[in-house]
Design a protein around this motif. Structure first.
Motif, mmCIF file in Angstrom:
data_model
loop_
_atom_site.group_PDB
_atom_site.id
_atom_site.type_symbol
_atom_site.label_atom_id
_atom_site.label_comp_id
_atom_site.label_asym_id
_atom_site.label_seq_id
_atom_site.Cartn_x
_atom_site.Cartn_y
_atom_site.Cartn_z
ATOM 1 N N ARG A 101 7.356 -6.399 5.309
ATOM 2 C CA ARG A 101 6.239 -6.452 4.362
ATOM 3 C C ARG A 101 5.435 -5.160 4.368
ATOM 4 N N PHE A 102 5.472 -4.413 5.471
ATOM 5 C CA PHE A 102 4.601 -3.257 5.615
ATOM 6 C C PHE A 102 5.318 -1.919 5.476
ATOM 7 N N SER A 140 1.289 2.996 12.470
ATOM 8 C CA SER A 140 0.446 1.805 12.404
ATOM 9 C C SER A 140 0.740 0.920 13.608
ATOM 10 N N LEU A 152 -3.763 -12.163 9.828
ATOM 11 C CA LEU A 152 -3.398 -10.927 10.507
ATOM 12 C C LEU A 152 -4.488 -10.529 11.489
ATOM 13 N N VAL A 160 6.268 -11.733 9.892
ATOM 14 C CA VAL A 160 5.320 -10.770 10.437
ATOM 15 C C VAL A 160 5.176 -10.985 11.943
ATOM 16 N N TYR A 179 -4.198 -4.949 12.411
ATOM 17 C CA TYR A 179 -3.339 -4.780 11.242
ATOM 18 C C TYR A 179 -4.169 -4.423 10.007
ATOM 19 N N ASN A 180 -5.430 -4.812 10.034
ATOM 20 C CA ASN A 180 -6.294 -4.622 8.868
ATOM 21 C C ASN A 180 -7.159 -3.365 8.940
ATOM 22 N N ASP A 233 1.168 -2.718 2.582
ATOM 23 C CA ASP A 233 1.739 -3.997 2.141
ATOM 24 C C ASP A 233 2.473 -3.806 0.810
ATOM 25 N N ILE A 279 -1.939 -3.010 6.779
ATOM 26 C CA ILE A 279 -2.188 -3.737 5.529
ATOM 27 C C ILE A 279 -2.194 -2.795 4.324
ATOM 28 N N THR A 280 -2.529 -1.522 4.545
ATOM 29 C CA THR A 280 -2.560 -0.576 3.422
ATOM 30 C C THR A 280 -1.160 -0.253 2.917
ATOM 31 N N ASN A 314 8.452 -7.388 9.990
ATOM 32 C CA ASN A 314 7.427 -6.522 9.404
ATOM 33 C C ASN A 314 7.901 -5.726 8.192
#
Length: 509
Positions: free
Chosen positions: A248-249, A375, A156, A325, A160-161, A179, A176-177, A246
């Motif tokens: 996943r997020f 985000s 990533l 992603v 994203y992080n 996820d 990422i928070t 996305n």
């Protein structure tokens, strides 16, 4: 016949008549004749039940499933029971008003007579269905690479992080928070590979006609260009097909527009069981996947043995979908050259940078677009740590009231959730038309105009879309600003995700 046998009944009747007339006692009594007696009731006549099949014959391909309508009725209201014969090359079962036919594997054409019997406990009626089973004439060829595609170790980008927005942007956080990958189902290369095959497998539908990918098309951002998608039997879905990029997020991990699925693992099995979308039971799902010869090795690689279960199917599909992603749009390419998302990107035009500022910064005291698409994965609103909210879904003022579709309320029963819907990621928004849960807007220009001048005063309208007096806000974008917003949104298109082989159909027919 003897003479006294034929006369005796008449004598007896006459005697009965005399007896009845003579009886009565005192003078106040009323004489009774045979005409005054209640008629002797006759035994009720049973009406045979009615059984109707929508067709008298059916053609089906080897290892596939089909169905026809079955109608029963009984004028007497008797309790009815159905039974089926047991031919050699097919199996059948009755589900509601549907007769489901499953064909065995045959190498030459076979014909079977399936007898359907309906009984009301006294009378049975039958209908015969002639089933022609043909060998597979066009075998699907599964092509997978010798070396696994990388699904599990996607690198990533930093944006994203790490959340690089300033502290006065409280609705922002690092993607990422949010996820939602569960501890018991991390993405693996083998698991996602199995998920890819299942995602494009038409045998997940009752008549082998549609797959998950039929309503989530890669070239269309894993959405559907139709307002409503079409299921296995030609029926339309209730809502528009949401993009899968996305997923996943999504912070809450809940899925569908009304968030009725608590997890992605739950969600992926629901369309398969839906009577409009794919029409299988979980038992049928396991049976049909087990019957395909190429799945034994795939399940063994993904889970350690060949056992097929609905849970393993859901895990594999969820792994594949979470791997979708979007990290290679022009936005990402420009973002890595600056420290702050609000800075101008070198690879953007003047209009694109202007559109980005319009999207990300407040306007005349009104919250920016990014407050509901937060985000840098551009997912829906986030729930603050100190909030007691149970949903991140929002009401964006499409209507003044909710009638036919109540949104998240339908899954929670919370009046405050009426008219609220999940917000999808804006990644690839340029190619995912039409828009909104019901596909009401054909173009992004119509979407922008809605926020500019058309937000309705729904009772559960998002707080950020109300002014200090509680009225719907108006962004009042000029024509130039609307064009700039369109230019920016186009930079969120990730061509890699739309064309990458690892997300494509592995079957060649």
């Amino acid at each position: 016949m003897r003479l006294h046998d034929s006369i005796t009944p008449h004598i007896a009747l006459a005697a009965l008549t005399i007896s009845l007339v003579a009886c009565g006692g005192g003078g106040d009594s009323t004489d009774t004749t045979i005409a005054d007696l209640a008629p002797i009731s006759e035994a009720p006549t049973n009406t045979a039940p009615i059984l109707t099949l929508a067709a008298s014959s059916l053609e089906i391909e080897s290892l596939s499933t089909s169905s026809i309508e079955l109608i029963t009725s009984d004028a007497d209201g008797d309790s009815l029971s159905l039974s089926l014969s047991s031919p050699s090359f097919i199996s059948a079962e009755i589900q509601g008003s549907q007769l489901l036919i499953n064909a065995n594997d045959v190498q030459t054409q076979q014909q079977e007579s399936l007898i359907v019997s309906l009984s009301d406990g006294q009378v049975s009626v039958e209908q015969t269905l002639l089933v022609t089973i043909s060998p597979i004439t066009q075998q699907s060829l599964l092509t997978l690479p010798e070396s696994q595609f990388n699904y599990a170790n996607i690198v990533l980008p930093q944006h994203y992080n790490v959340n690089a927005f300033a502290n006065n942007f409280p609705f922002q956080s690092a993607a990422i928070t949010s996820d939602n990958t569960p501890d018991n189902n991390p993405i693996t290369d083998h698991g996602a590979t199995l998920g890819r095959v299942l995602f494009y497998e038409t045998k997940l539908s009752l008549n082998d006609s549609v797959s998950c990918a039929s309503c989530h098309v890669q070239a269309e951002g894993f959405s559907d260009s139709r307002r409503l998608s079409v299921g296995f039997d030609g029926g339309e879905t209730r809502r528009h097909s949401m993009s899968l990029a996305n997923t996943r997020f999504y912070q809450t991990g809940k899925f569908f527009w009304d968030e009725r699925a608590e997890t992605l693992e739950q969600q992926v099995l629901m369309p398969i069981q839906d009577n409009v979308e794919m029409g299988l039971t979980l038992t049928q799902l396991v049976d049909v996947i087990t019957a395909q010869p190429y799945y034994a090795a795939l399940f063994s690689s993904a889970f350690g043995d060949e056992t097929v279960t609905s849970e393993r199917i859901s895990f594999a599909l969820a792994q594949f979908i979470r791997s979708m992603v979007s990290i290679d749009a022009r936005y990402d390419q420009g973002r890595v050259t600056v420290n702050n998302p609000l800075d101008d990107f070198d690879n953007y035009s003047l209009d694109e940078n202007a559109g980005k500022r319009l999207f990300m910064t407040p306007r005349n005291g009104i919250a920016p677009c990014s407050s509901c698409h937060s985000s840098e994965a551009f997912i829906g609103p986030v729930i603050a740590e100190d909030s007691n909210a149970t949903t991140s879904a929002s009401n964006n003022g499409l209507d003044a009231s909710s009638d036919a579709d109540l949104g998240v309320f339908e899954s929670t029963g919370n009046m405050g959730h009426r008219g609220k819907f999940k917000s999808p990621s804006l990644r690839n928004i340029e190619v995912t038309a039409p828009y909104m849960h019901d596909g009401r807007f054909d173009t992004l220009s119509q979407v922008i105009e809605h926020y500019s001048s058309g937000i309705a005063a729904h009772p559960t309208l998002q707080g950020s879309l109300r002014d200090s007096e509680g009225n719907p806000v108006r962004y009042n974008f000029s024509a130039i600003e609307q064009a700039q917003l369109l230019a920016f949104l186009a930079t969120l298109t990730d061509e890699s995700l739309l064309t990458d082989e690892k997300f494509s159909n592995p079957f060649i027919r």
